[in-house]
Design an enzyme around this catalytic site. Structure first.
Site, short mmCIF file in Angstrom:
data_model
loop_
_atom_site.label_atom_id
_atom_site.label_comp_id
_atom_site.label_asym_id
_atom_site.label_seq_id
_atom_site.Cartn_x
_atom_site.Cartn_y
_atom_site.Cartn_z
N HIS A 146 43.38 37.53 46.67
CA HIS A 146 43.12 38.32 47.87
C HIS A 146 42.06 37.57 48.63
CE1 HIS A 146 44.33 40.96 44.52
NE2 HIS A 146 44.95 41.69 45.42
N ARG A 150 44.58 39.67 35.72
CA ARG A 150 45.55 39.29 36.75
C ARG A 150 45.25 37.90 37.31
NH1 ARG A 150 44.60 43.87 41.01
NH2 ARG A 150 46.35 42.88 42.10
N HIS A 168 40.43 49.67 45.81
CA HIS A 168 41.32 50.81 45.98
C HIS A 168 40.51 52.06 46.33
CE1 HIS A 168 43.97 48.14 43.64
NE2 HIS A 168 44.92 48.71 44.33
N ASP A 186 46.13 43.29 52.87
CA ASP A 186 46.39 44.14 51.71
C ASP A 186 46.72 45.54 52.27
OD1 ASP A 186 46.70 45.04 49.13
OD2 ASP A 186 44.72 44.42 48.43
#
Lengths: 531, 531
Positions: free
Chosen positions: A176, A145, A188, A260
């Site tokens: 981020h 990514r 996560h 986030d």
């Protein structure tokens, strides 16, 4: 304070279609929050056409300008079928090493394409580019990514993307902050720790954000990770030294700071839904993304204002930044290009193919001999997740070999094991069937995460097939790290292809490049992936 | 004569999204055919929202009333995600044996639900009900699509469906005339032969069509099969004795006669695209569905008119029947219910659950003992096809056991084999892993078609697991024939469930019915499938 909350909704229209009903608000709740003034919605799921209807509906419910965003980092088609799906950013990061000008130009067009598609759907905020430097190949969550493995590459390409996406009248988001590239755990799930000093941050992590800010990026998203050198107590998302000190004051960022998703366990599990939202605003965030409980967040913010813990002026300044950002957006278009879908899709499809071609790599011979048809061994993390996008039954990686007489053997995370007990010859060959073996491995940054065991012994399997004279070819779709591990093991005369993209368009091109020896190219030159 | 042609288009908006580009016309071709006056489009692919936009677009291109149809036999959600997906018709056929009144009432609501959903998408023609009598369990193509295994059941329920669907302002279509139930080959591939006499047809095949006609069905679709007792030369689709003699004159059907897709090899391979269309009209068809080449069909029809082979009056009568049918349709609604999706979806969801509950069957004990978590062995024909609908990663059959600690072993047509060499104990147990085994078999009428070998030895595998004391439960989703084969083999104390439907809604209910012994029910009573 409602307008500082961004909630999550399904991109699909009806409640019963929601893929993740625990996280996606039902329509009655979503509607009442929008009517109460909630400031934005992050959408997941649904086709491009469905999302276009959904955005119209959400705007109608809100009755005011609304931030409508999605996590589209690899083209809008990555999330919403029907829009354009592009190769992962890291593909351009690799190209930048060989052809920097071409890579920069493609990154800007990548942004334009993403912006145009987003705009066509009614989205006005793209949650990209990832500005993290992927200098840790074991990173389980950033990986392909990212736009680069070093700060200069990541920064130059991310800034080009920002220029492209925002030229289309859509907001970008650098994430981020202050950098999630050098972590080996997934926020996560847990809270990663980054032990770096300010000097190291300034050298590696921060430059891509600085370049994105210099390019005028409208928003910056915070990371859920601990940076004890800056804040011993709180993760970056909730840290005043990080958001206000470093980002706002030191880097001089004047745009929107958004957290986030607060719903992640690393935050909500630790602080609770209401307190996490208050802490984020206290730290200097303007917008709170996906609080675990929107009502609790709103109530906690109200209480913090009443108690004097949060100043009204600060929240008003955040609301003002939100309005300024919305003013930068082009107005929502009527809807998807129903009148002439081809006119809208064609330039984007041209770019998608150009990216596939510019970033594909080959190794070995193109295979002069034509072997008989054999086994098409495909490895996927999950057939169930992939089928929706990568590997429909008509996908070239599957359908083209089948149409030429090859048998498919599909391995995914839940399949019966193809592995025996011999570590030097790990594939249980009697379970494969006879004939040459074409190996197609669909792996992104996080090899074989879906499998029950740990890493699978593909290098040993490759050697085993080569020793037996049964390796017909190799294609790696996704991870450059797996490709670099396997490429040196290819025996002479056996072709190999690395395709950063996993989509059908890339599959057709990869099979073409495997060479005529395998007989899996398109029979009509240039006919593309509609084989 | 353009208006007598119905062409195939993708339900998706852009050319690059087409799943089957060989069969689905590209937009420029589709648009020019519609502007030239082609009479209808059959749509496949796309979500409900996308199809709604597509129908609006096609009507705009046509500039005249247009027939817009789809092969929706099990609710519109069978084909178009977002609409309602219902249990297969044969589920009500089985219920009819026990509770005829309830089954009739449900069949009519099944039709209403299908009609409302179709109408909401902009479709005005549902290609159902199947009126074939499924008296041959080995039938590879009809099977659970039929409403019954005997003429009385199939006829009564098909007629109830017709009343329901047409009450919603949508045309129905009785198929496949004169009856495709007693065949054991698939006319998608070859031309089946039905050796029956007129007497036998009158006793078994024709009654459901007669009942559908008596219920006012707007159209009848022909079958691609040979009936030498009626026509030694031509298949039913192209046979004057069948279409004009039997259907129009003997059964007195005054509505639209439409061919099944002429593109199928059994027809086009034999007669060619143009000649097949002419032969169908000569035989008495009003509409030609999916000619292999629309231009060739139109040219051949024009030539047949010029040469006097086809009479203009006959084609005008067909065109008039088409217009009359269109006048029976409710006008196209604005679009999908964007304003209030829940109001549109809820009554349909209630019916979907009611059908699941009314048609589910259980056997054996509900399992008093709670075994430890073990292996959730799922058999699918194809994970790739199924993932889009039946078995997303969040589907209860998969996600609920996983959330309770069970390991999934997913077998599909392309997986490595789980079978060893011992015919009495065919499962290679060492590839399974330890613990109790829950067997969930997703099989429709055509068991294990996707597998490389012939039929898989599930009865022997069930006995093997039972002998080893490892069978924790059995769920068969789809085929009643497989269920009836396996049910008697369940040992005492082991629960079994048969669910005609395969959708997530049915999975949640089936796991609930397996009983508390397995611990796979929903923890919140009545919370449904959003587990």
């Amino acid at each position: 304070m409602h307008q500082l909350i961004v909630v999550r909704g399904s991109g699909k229209l009806a409640d019963h279609q929601r893929g993740y009903p625990r996280w996606e608000l039902p329509n009655n709740k979503l509607r009442s929050l929008l009517e109460a003034g909630v400031g934005g919605v992050i959408l997941l799921g649904g086709s491009a056409a469905e999302v276009a209807l959904r955005c119209t509906q959400l705007r109608r419910w809100a009755g005011q300008p609304l931030l409508l965003c999605a996590d589209v980092e690899e083209g809008v088609g990555q999330r919403f079928d029907g829009a354009t799906w592009l190769v992962p950013p890291l593909a351009l990061g690799r190209l930048y090493g060989r052809e920097p000008q071409q890579a920069l130009e493609l990154a800007e067009r990548y942004g334009q394409c993403t912006g145009r598609d987003a705009q066509g759907l009614g989205l006005n905020w793209v949650l990209g580019p990832v500005c993290d430097v992927n200098n840790n190949p074991a990173n389980p969550v950033i990986n392909v990514r990212a736009w680069g493995e070093d700060p200069a590459t990541a920064g130059a390409l991310a800034a080009a993307f920002v220029r492209g996406v925002q030229a289309a009248g859509v907001l970008g988001c650098a994430k981020h902050f202050p950098g999630h590239g050098d972590t080996s755990s997934d926020s996560h799930i847990t809270l990663p720790l980054l032990p770096h000093s300010r000097e190291r941050l300034a050298a590696i992590e921060l430059p891509p954000f600085q370049q994105a800010i210099a390019a005028g990026v409208a928003s910056v998203m915070t990371a859920h990770l601990m940076l004890p050198e800056l804040d011993q107590e709180r993760p970056a998302t909730l840290s005043k030294p990080v958001l206000t000190g470093l980002l706002r004051q030191q880097l001089g960022f004047g745009g929107l700071i958004v957290t986030d998703a607060l719903v992640m366990d690393a935050i909500t599990g630790r602080y609770g839904a209401g307190e996490a939202a208050v802490l984020a605003l206290e730290a200097g965030a303007d917008l709170v993304l996906m609080p675990a409980d929107a009502d609790a967040a709103i109530a906690a913010i109200a209480e913090a204002v009443a108690s004097g813990r949060l100043r009204v002026e600060q929240l008003e300044a955040s609301a003002e930044r939100r309005l300024q950002a919305l003013e930068r957006c082009a107005g929502p278009e009527a809807a998807l290009a129903v009148a002439d879908p081809e006119a809208a899709a064609q330039p984007n499809q041209v770019l998608a193919l150009e990216l596939v071609r510019a970033t594909m790599e080959t190794a070995g011979s193109s295979g002069a001999a034509t072997p008989q048809a054999g086994i098409n061994l495909i490895r996927l993390d999950s057939a169930l997740a992939a089928a929706a996008a990568v590997l429909k039954a008509t996908a070239p990686a599957l359908a083209r070999p089948e149409s030429r007489g090859w048998s498919t053997l599909l391995l995914e995370g839940r399949s019966p094991s193809p592995w025996g007990t011999d570590t030097d010859a790990p594939l249980a060959m009697e379970r494969l069937g006879p004939g040459p073996v074409l190996l197609q491995l669909f792996v992104r940054g996080n090899p074989f995460r879906g499998s029950a065991g740990s890493a699978e012994p593909w290098p040993a399997a490759l050697r085993q097939l080569a020793r037996a004279g049964r390796l017909a070819g190799l294609v790696v779709y996704g991870s450059p790290y797996l490709w670099e591990e396997l490429r040196p093991l290819l025996p002479p005369g056996v072709p190999g292809v690395y395709s950063p993209g996993q989509m059908p368009l890339a599959q057709a091109e990869a099979l073409q490049r495997l060479g005529s020896g395998l007989g899996l190219g398109d029979t009509e030159a240039g006919a593309g992936f509609t084989d």
